[in-house]
Design an enzyme around this catalytic site. Structure first.
Site, mmCIF file in Angstrom:
data_model
loop_
_atom_site.group_PDB
_atom_site.id
_atom_site.type_symbol
_atom_site.label_atom_id
_atom_site.label_comp_id
_atom_site.label_asym_id
_atom_site.label_seq_id
_atom_site.Cartn_x
_atom_site.Cartn_y
_atom_site.Cartn_z
ATOM 1 N N ARG A 41 -4.078 7.175 -3.538
ATOM 2 C CA ARG A 41 -3.648 5.887 -2.997
ATOM 3 C C ARG A 41 -3.444 4.782 -3.977
ATOM 4 O O ARG A 41 -3.904 4.949 -5.049
ATOM 5 C CB ARG A 41 -4.804 5.415 -2.076
ATOM 6 N N GLU A 83 -11.774 7.443 -5.312
ATOM 7 C CA GLU A 83 -11.842 7.165 -3.900
ATOM 8 C C GLU A 83 -13.314 7.423 -3.117
ATOM 9 O O GLU A 83 -13.871 8.379 -4.010
ATOM 10 C CB GLU A 83 -10.789 8.183 -3.129
ATOM 11 N N ARG A 101 -1.326 6.984 8.281
ATOM 12 C CA ARG A 101 -0.626 5.633 8.672
ATOM 13 C C ARG A 101 0.289 5.834 9.884
ATOM 14 O O ARG A 101 1.447 5.782 9.259
ATOM 15 C CB ARG A 101 -0.363 4.653 7.832
ATOM 16 N N TYR A 145 3.831 6.205 2.697
ATOM 17 C CA TYR A 145 2.792 7.251 2.675
ATOM 18 C C TYR A 145 3.727 8.354 2.705
ATOM 19 O O TYR A 145 4.507 8.761 3.622
ATOM 20 C CB TYR A 145 2.094 7.155 3.855
ATOM 21 N N ARG A 161 0.823 -1.254 0.228
ATOM 22 C CA ARG A 161 0.036 -0.207 0.132
ATOM 23 C C ARG A 161 0.753 1.373 0.193
ATOM 24 O O ARG A 161 1.941 1.154 0.430
ATOM 25 C CB ARG A 161 -0.977 0.141 1.145
ATOM 26 N N CYS A 196 -7.442 2.983 -12.689
ATOM 27 C CA CYS A 196 -7.709 4.066 -11.694
ATOM 28 C C CYS A 196 -9.178 3.823 -11.438
ATOM 29 O O CYS A 196 -10.080 3.695 -12.287
ATOM 30 C CB CYS A 196 -7.492 5.253 -12.734
ATOM 31 N N ARG A 203 2.697 4.599 -16.264
ATOM 32 C CA ARG A 203 3.173 4.008 -17.728
ATOM 33 C C ARG A 203 4.470 4.714 -17.974
ATOM 34 O O ARG A 203 5.171 4.370 -18.549
ATOM 35 C CB ARG A 203 2.067 4.282 -18.563
#
Length: 117
Positions: A86, A74, A112, A104, A4, A71, A60
């Site tokens: 994210r 959110e 986080r 992050y 993540r 894609c 890319r």
């Protein structure tokens, strides 16, 4: 395995989204010694306030055009972090799950606080 990451953008511009997405993807790969052929797929989400370009376009440009990239939007949760991208990276690795280093960057670090830098 799943890795993540998240990053925030300062503005909704193509250059900003591309630069921040590329920084995040590079850092995810480097911190975890992920080779190109280890990648299975990458899912990107962006908040509703980022509309200038697709994060996958930036990936890319890093040479990941042969990796399946997707894609998505959110969830628009009240009070959520603005201008946030994210990433969920699916990959092959011999590392145990607890040795993966999720990444992050920017204001997204506050999402986080349980993770080491």
């Amino acid at each position: 395995m799943g890795l993540r990451g998240a990053v925030t953008c300062d503005a909704d511009t193509t250059g900003e989204i591309e630069a921040k997405t590329q920084d995040l993807v590079r850092e995810m790969l480097e911190r975890n010694d992920v080779a190109h052929d280890d990648l299975v797929s990458i899912i990107f989400t962006a908040t509703d306030d980022l509309t200038a370009t697709f994060p996958a376009t930036a990936a890319r440009a890093l040479g990941l055009g042969d990796v399946p990239l997707l894609c998505m939007r959110e969830l628009g949760v009240t009070g959520a972090m603005p201008r946030c991208i994210r990433v969920l990276m699916h990959l092959y690795t011999d590392r145990p799950r607890e040795k993966l280093r999720h990444v992050y960057l920017g204001e997204a670090r506050t999402l986080r606080d349980d993770l080491p830098e």
